[in-house]
Scaffold this motif. Structure first.
Motif, PDB file in Angstrom:
ATOM      1  N   THR A  10       7.810  16.762  59.807  1.00 38.13           N
ATOM      2  CA  THR A  10       8.431  17.941  60.413  1.00 38.13           C
ATOM      3  C   THR A  10       9.956  17.851  60.438  1.00 38.13           C
ATOM      4  OG1 THR A  10       8.345  17.018  62.649  1.00 38.13           O
ATOM      5  CG2 THR A  10       6.401  18.241  61.889  1.00 38.13           C
ATOM      6  N   LYS A  11      10.498  16.736  59.941  1.00 38.66           N
ATOM      7  CA  LYS A  11      11.956  16.502  59.906  1.00 38.66           C
ATOM      8  C   LYS A  11      12.567  16.519  61.312  1.00 38.66           C
ATOM      9  CE  LYS A  11      12.094  16.308  55.377  1.00 38.66           C
ATOM     10  NZ  LYS A  11      12.809  17.240  54.544  1.00 38.66           N
ATOM     11  N   THR A  12      11.760  16.180  62.311  1.00 38.44           N
ATOM     12  CA  THR A  12      12.242  16.123  63.687  1.00 38.44           C
ATOM     13  C   THR A  12      13.085  14.871  63.909  1.00 38.44           C
ATOM     14  OG1 THR A  12      10.261  17.280  64.432  1.00 38.44           O
ATOM     15  CG2 THR A  12      11.499  16.091  66.106  1.00 38.44           C
ATOM     16  N   GLU A  13      14.095  14.973  64.776  1.00 33.13           N
ATOM     17  CA  GLU A  13      14.908  13.808  65.112  1.00 33.13           C
ATOM     18  C   GLU A  13      14.038  12.678  65.642  1.00 33.13           C
ATOM     19  OE1 GLU A  13      17.899  14.843  67.908  1.00 33.13           O
ATOM     20  OE2 GLU A  13      19.170  15.825  66.430  1.00 33.13           O
ATOM     21  N   LEU A  14      14.256  11.481  65.105  1.00 32.92           N
ATOM     22  CA  LEU A  14      13.528  10.296  65.571  1.00 32.92           C
ATOM     23  C   LEU A  14      14.480   9.454  66.412  1.00 32.92           C
ATOM     24  CD1 LEU A  14      11.563   9.388  62.324  1.00 32.92           C
ATOM     25  CD2 LEU A  14      10.679  10.497  64.393  1.00 32.92           C
ATOM     26  N   LEU A 266      16.952   1.723  66.364  1.00 33.46           N
ATOM     27  CA  LEU A 266      17.234   0.464  65.681  1.00 33.46           C
ATOM     28  C   LEU A 266      16.351  -0.616  66.273  1.00 33.46           C
ATOM     29  CD1 LEU A 266      19.084  -1.455  63.935  1.00 33.46           C
ATOM     30  CD2 LEU A 266      20.599  -1.549  65.932  1.00 33.46           C
ATOM     31  N   THR A 267      15.714  -1.396  65.403  1.00 35.05           N
ATOM     32  CA  THR A 267      14.977  -2.576  65.861  1.00 35.05           C
ATOM     33  C   THR A 267      14.980  -3.613  64.751  1.00 35.05           C
ATOM     34  OG1 THR A 267      12.979  -3.300  67.032  1.00 35.05           O
ATOM     35  CG2 THR A 267      12.639  -1.929  65.090  1.00 35.05           C
ATOM     36  N   ILE A 268      14.868  -4.876  65.135  1.00 37.78           N
ATOM     37  CA  ILE A 268      14.889  -5.981  64.173  1.00 37.78           C
ATOM     38  C   ILE A 268      13.615  -6.797  64.347  1.00 37.78           C
ATOM     39  CG2 ILE A 268      16.119  -8.036  63.384  1.00 37.78           C
ATOM     40  CD1 ILE A 268      18.680  -6.837  64.502  1.00 37.78           C
ATOM     41  N   THR A 269      12.863  -6.956  63.255  1.00 39.07           N
ATOM     42  CA  THR A 269      11.683  -7.820  63.257  1.00 39.07           C
ATOM     43  C   THR A 269      12.026  -9.101  62.506  1.00 39.07           C
ATOM     44  OG1 THR A 269      10.735  -7.016  61.182  1.00 39.07           O
ATOM     45  CG2 THR A 269      10.259  -5.728  63.175  1.00 39.07           C
ATOM     46  N   ARG A 270      11.039  -9.963  62.332  1.00 42.51           N
ATOM     47  CA  ARG A 270      11.300 -11.216  61.611  1.00 42.51           C
ATOM     48  C   ARG A 270      11.666 -10.974  60.154  1.00 42.51           C
ATOM     49  NH1 ARG A 270       6.141 -14.802  62.689  1.00 42.51           N
ATOM     50  NH2 ARG A 270       5.231 -12.726  62.452  1.00 42.51           N
ATOM     51  N   THR A 271      11.161  -9.870  59.579  1.00 40.96           N
ATOM     52  CA  THR A 271      11.348  -9.648  58.141  1.00 40.96           C
ATOM     53  C   THR A 271      12.276  -8.489  57.802  1.00 40.96           C
ATOM     54  OG1 THR A 271       9.361  -8.253  58.113  1.00 40.96           O
ATOM     55  CG2 THR A 271       9.084 -10.601  57.580  1.00 40.96           C
ATOM     56  N   HIS A 272      12.425  -7.503  58.718  1.00 45.46           N
ATOM     57  CA  HIS A 272      13.177  -6.299  58.370  1.00 45.46           C
ATOM     58  C   HIS A 272      14.032  -5.792  59.542  1.00 45.46           C
ATOM     59  CE1 HIS A 272      10.133  -6.108  55.136  1.00 45.46           C
ATOM     60  NE2 HIS A 272      11.062  -5.438  54.471  1.00 45.46           N
ATOM     61  N   VAL A 273      15.035  -5.011  59.178  1.00 51.44           N
ATOM     62  CA  VAL A 273      15.769  -4.199  60.142  1.00 51.44           C
ATOM     63  C   VAL A 273      15.339  -2.750  59.919  1.00 51.44           C
ATOM     64  CG1 VAL A 273      18.027  -3.542  61.034  1.00 51.44           C
ATOM     65  CG2 VAL A 273      17.725  -5.772  59.931  1.00 51.44           C
ATOM     66  N   TRP A 274      15.009  -2.029  60.998  1.00 50.88           N
ATOM     67  CA  TRP A 274      14.539  -0.652  60.914  1.00 50.88           C
ATOM     68  C   TRP A 274      15.504   0.278  61.639  1.00 50.88           C
ATOM     69  CZ3 TRP A 274       9.911   0.767  58.484  1.00 50.88           C
ATOM     70  CH2 TRP A 274       9.087  -0.294  58.074  1.00 50.88           C
ATOM     71  N   VAL A 275      15.738   1.456  61.040  1.00 51.31           N
ATOM     72  CA  VAL A 275      16.646   2.447  61.616  1.00 51.31           C
ATOM     73  C   VAL A 275      15.980   3.817  61.531  1.00 51.31           C
ATOM     74  CG1 VAL A 275      18.853   3.638  61.323  1.00 51.31           C
ATOM     75  CG2 VAL A 275      18.737   1.159  61.078  1.00 51.31           C
ATOM     76  N   THR A 276      16.114   4.631  62.584  1.00 54.77           N
ATOM     77  CA  THR A 276      15.621   6.009  62.554  1.00 54.77           C
ATOM     78  C   THR A 276      16.747   6.966  62.928  1.00 54.77           C
ATOM     79  OG1 THR A 276      14.957   6.066  64.881  1.00 54.77           O
ATOM     80  CG2 THR A 276      13.329   5.255  63.281  1.00 54.77           C
ATOM     81  N   GLY A 277      16.574   8.248  62.541  1.00 53.97           N
ATOM     82  CA  GLY A 277      17.634   9.190  62.854  1.00 53.97           C
ATOM     83  C   GLY A 277      17.264  10.637  62.651  1.00 53.97           C
ATOM     84  N   GLU A 278      18.296  11.411  62.325  1.00 49.51           N
ATOM     85  CA  GLU A 278      18.138  12.838  62.090  1.00 49.51           C
ATOM     86  C   GLU A 278      17.173  13.099  60.941  1.00 49.51           C
ATOM     87  OE1 GLU A 278      21.988  15.532  62.969  1.00 49.51           O
ATOM     88  OE2 GLU A 278      22.210  14.124  61.344  1.00 49.51           O
ATOM     89  N   ALA A 279      16.642  14.326  60.930  1.00 52.00           N
ATOM     90  CA  ALA A 279      15.818  14.809  59.814  1.00 52.00           C
ATOM     91  C   ALA A 279      14.604  13.928  59.553  1.00 52.00           C
ATOM     92  CB  ALA A 279      16.661  14.952  58.548  1.00 52.00           C
TER      93      ALA A 279
END
Length: 288
Positions: A10-14, A266-279
């Motif tokens: 739905t392209k909603t802000e996360l 924003l969150t950091i796991t053992r293997t990845h950095v994750w980012v969420t945002g607009e759209a």
């Protein structure tokens, strides 16, 4: 290199993303958006049909099943089945006021903060909540605790409040900054970092007795910060801004994210950095 891991249909802000044990993930946003992954973020499925179109501001999970969400309208909701269904556990009587953030230091002790200097706390795992006196009337945006006694709250007008007694008393800490401070991260009882308007990053190594503003070149507002431990960390914000540090936040370098949307989660796991945002955008980056 940052890659697009997912786009919310739905392209909603996360507004944020959280992982538990690297495998189980939740991402959340406006209009009741809550999605769950049990394979480390490869596939996502919608949860929380009973959330309606509320805006989800922050989530916290004790484990795979038991968690909390802050939603618009001044409500704190709890789940015991990983987010499939939610039960209201606290609601403000004035719906125009609201909560912005929630955290727990243990299964029993938790805090939520919001508009007009409001802080509420529980010592019973969220079955009851009681007001604490913050001493301020500014909006409070984020709360984090190092243990069940020491915690910080950040918010409007450069405000940082600190407690060493579980919130029975809250004391202001000097920052020499008068913009909004949006989020903090804490590592141990002495190390903390805060981000805010106009590229502000503040850091302390002595429990907040002194807050140092880090020299940055970015003018863009920063709204989230996270550390894997005390040294490697990331900060994200508006206009596609992603910053990286490897020296506990003393220096930061900008990373090209491939987008110019505003980032929020924003969150950091053992293997990845994750980012969420607009759209409805979700990015990930394989950790070095």
């Amino acid at each position: 290199q940052w890659v697009v891991a997912h786009t919310e249909p739905t392209k909603t802000e996360l507004n944020g993303i959280l992982f538990f044990e690297d495998r189980f993930g939740w991402m959340f946003g406006n209009k009741g958006i809550l999605q769950f992954s049990q394979d480390g973020g490869l596939a996502w499925n919608r949860l929380g049909s009973d959330l309606g179109d509320a805006n989800l501001k922050e989530i916290f999970f004790h484990n795979r099943e038991e968690g909390w969400v802050v939603v618009s309208g001044g409500r704190l909701l709890k789940t015991t089945n990983g987010g499939e269904t939610w039960t209201e556990r606290y609601r403000l009587t004035q719906p125009q006021q609201g909560f912005n953030s929630l955290t727990f230091a243990s299964r029993k002790r938790g805090w939520a903060v919001g508009t007009n200097g409001r802080i509420v706390a529980t010592t019973e795992g969220g079955s009851t909540w009681k007001e604490q006196q913050s001493g301020v009337t500014d909006d409070l945006l984020h709360v984090r605790f190092a243990n069940d006694k020491r915690g910080w709250v950040v918010g409007a007008d450069g405000g940082i409040l600190m407690t060493d007694d579980g919130g029975r008393s809250w004391d202001p800490q000097r920052t020499n900054f008068n913009g909004y401070l949006y989020r903090l991260d804490v590592r141990g009882k002495d190390h903390a970092w805060v981000v805010g308007d106009q590229g502000a990053i503040l850091r302390t190594t002595n429990g907040g007795e002194d807050w140092e503003r880090v020299a940055l070149e970015t003018p863009h507002t920063l709204v989230n910060i996270a550390f894997a431990d005390r040294n490697p960390g990331r900060a994200v914000g508006w206009k596609g801004t992603i910053l990286r540090t490897t020296d506990a936040g003393r220096t930061w370098n900008e990373q090209e994210s491939g987008s110019r949307v505003d980032y929020y989660g924003l969150t950091i796991t053992r293997t990845h950095v994750w980012v969420t945002g607009e759209a409805g955008l979700v990015l990930k980056y394989a950790r070095d």
